[in-house]
Design an enzyme around this catalytic site. Structure first.
Site, PDB file in Angstrom:
ATOM      1  N   SER A 244      -9.769  -0.471   7.145  1.00  0.00           N
ATOM      2  CA  SER A 244      -9.188  -0.296   5.816  1.00  0.00           C
ATOM      3  C   SER A 244      -8.516  -1.524   5.226  1.00  0.00           C
ATOM      4  CB  SER A 244      -8.186   0.860   5.837  1.00  0.00           C
ATOM      5  OG  SER A 244      -8.847   2.087   6.033  1.00  0.00           O
TER       6      SER A 244
ATOM      7  N   SER B 294      -9.336   2.010   3.075  1.00  0.00           N
ATOM      8  CA  SER B 294      -8.500   2.784   2.177  1.00  0.00           C
ATOM      9  C   SER B 294      -7.452   1.956   1.439  1.00  0.00           C
ATOM     10  CB  SER B 294      -7.787   3.885   2.979  1.00  0.00           C
ATOM     11  OG  SER B 294      -6.961   3.318   3.990  1.00  0.00           O
TER      12      SER B 294
ATOM     13  N   LYS C  61       0.833  -1.196   0.000  1.00  0.00           N
ATOM     14  CA  LYS C  61       0.000   0.000   0.000  1.00  0.00           C
ATOM     15  C   LYS C  61       0.866   1.244   0.000  1.00  0.00           C
ATOM     16  CE  LYS C  61      -3.774   2.123   2.706  1.00  0.00           C
ATOM     17  NZ  LYS C  61      -4.654   1.952   3.890  1.00  0.00           N
TER      18      LYS C  61
END
Length: 411
Positions: free
Chosen positions: A168, A144, A75
């Site tokens: 997330s 996210s 990420k």
């Protein structure tokens, strides 16, 4: 022999055996994933940076470590040395860190190979990435850790690192039909990670299955290769104060999971959430907003360049005074001290991951409250695919354990 296997859908255990037996090479695994990225990511947008040359170079090293030869994504709020880390924001455009985040470094030490950086909501917050759900491109992949969920679901990584402050990691896993694991708060290193709200920030992972996640956790914790014992703890079905937010399909998945666990020999008990725990949602929102505004205060001069959703979070946090924040922090401390009482005789809780299948549209990433309740309590939690809606979209259930009982949960 390489052509006889679907390496893009094989488990980590299968891949490791094949690598050790010479049935496939690290280079072949990397090339297979790079080819899938080239084929699909133009439509999905899971990656914001692909390091093909770096992955190929890493694949020339001898196979070593628990995850030797396994390609993964990271990420884009976690540093990878020499790769852009842009936090989903134009104000970080071109930023290249000199060192790996602790979590990335530990996985590299265990032989895993970084394919590239996956898309994130701005600052791991509420301004969504442009990533679409690979199962239905008109729907959100969740957030996210949007790119991490989409990459794994589309076969573009064996697993991917994400971060979870609220939900997330688990929410993208649920919406994309894969598995997501948030370890006990503080168990995995957070160095080299953009801070969001330090009371909750946790590095986690998304993979195709709980078994694969157990391998990633073992690598991160310097443990031997995992092997399930087959022992079933007492399971507590916890509907929580948010049960009325669930669709019939999502509630039905939890009830069906209860039946399956019972038939497998587990004792499943109803475990109501004590009334005071319902207040956690509001207290968590106060702590989250206050801490996020503090961690983004350094961007105050750039507020006009960040996205409206991020500006709104910043403004909300600025309106909260320190005493209000501390009142909520104390309430969270009291709840965490009562976690053992909440679990009672149960070793693992069964509950819902998300209210329904992935919502249509890309403007929102879905409701985080069902996941963030357990993030707030700093418990390890996992989302696993469990059935599907008539539309074919995946359903999910969530399992939760006491803090530091990650191995029990994954087992």
């Amino acid at each position: 022999m390489e052509a006889d296997m679907d390496w893009l859908n094989s488990s980590i255990a299968t891949l490791r055996k094949a690598l050790d037996a010479g049935q496939v090479t690290q280079g072949a695994l990397v090339e297979a994933h790079l080819a899938r990225i080239a084929e699909r990511d133009g439509e999905i947008g899971a990656y914001v940076h692909v390091d093909a040359d770096g992955a190929r170079a890493a694949a020339t090293a001898p196979v070593a470590g628990l995850l030797g030869g396994i390609p993964f994504g990271v990420k884009d709020v976690l540093d990878v040395a020499g790769m852009p880390c842009e936090q989903g924001s134009v104000i970080y455009k071109g930023h290249v860190p000199p060192f790996d985040a602790g979590s990335v470094a530990m996985l590299k030490q265990q032989g895993a190979i970084v394919l590239g950086k996956t898309a994130t909501a701005e600052f791991a917050g509420t301004a969504p990435a442009a990533t679409v759900n690979p199962l239905d491109t008109a729907r959100t992949p969740g957030g996210s850790s949007s790119g991490s969920g989409a990459a794994v679901a589309a076969g573009m990584a064996v697993f991917a690192l994400g971060t979870q402050t609220g939900g997330s990691v688990l929410r993208p896993a649920a919406f994309c039909g894969v598995a997501g694991f948030k370890p006990t708060f503080g168990a995995w290193p957070v160095s080299g990670m953009l801070p969001a709200a330090q009371s909750f920030d946790t590095v986690g992972a998304i993979a195709r299955s709980a078994e694969d996640l157990a391998w990633v956790h073992a690598a991160m914790m310097r443990l031997p290769a995992p092997g399930a014992t087959g022992d079933l703890p007492v399971i507590g079905l916890c509907r929580t104060h948010l049960w009325d937010t669930l669709s019939e399909l999502s509630a039905g998945a939890v009830e069906a999971a209860r039946g399956l666990l019972s038939r497998a020999g587990a004792q499943v008990i109803d475990l109501p959430l004590a009334p005071g725990f319902a207040d956690l949602t509001q207290h968590r929102a106060i702590v989250n907003a206050f801490e996020r505004s503090g961690n983004t205060a350094c961007f105050a001069a750039e507020l006009d360049r960040i996205r409206p959703e991020s500006r709104e979070v910043f403004s909300r946090g600025e309106s909260i005074d320190g005493e209000t924040y501390l009142v909520s922090r104390r309430a969270l401390d009291v709840a965490r001290a009562a976690v053992d009482t909440l679990f009672g005789e149960a070793g693992v809780l069964l509950t819902a991951t998300v209210p329904d299948v992935a919502p249509s549209g890309l403007e929102k990433t879905g409701d985080p409250r069902l996941q963030e309740l357990w993030s707030t309590l700093r418990c390890p939690s996992i989302a696993v695919r469990f059935g599907h809606a008539p539309s074919g979209l995946p359903l999910s259930v969530q399992l939760v354990a006491r803090p530091n009982e990650d191995a029990l949960l994954l087992d």
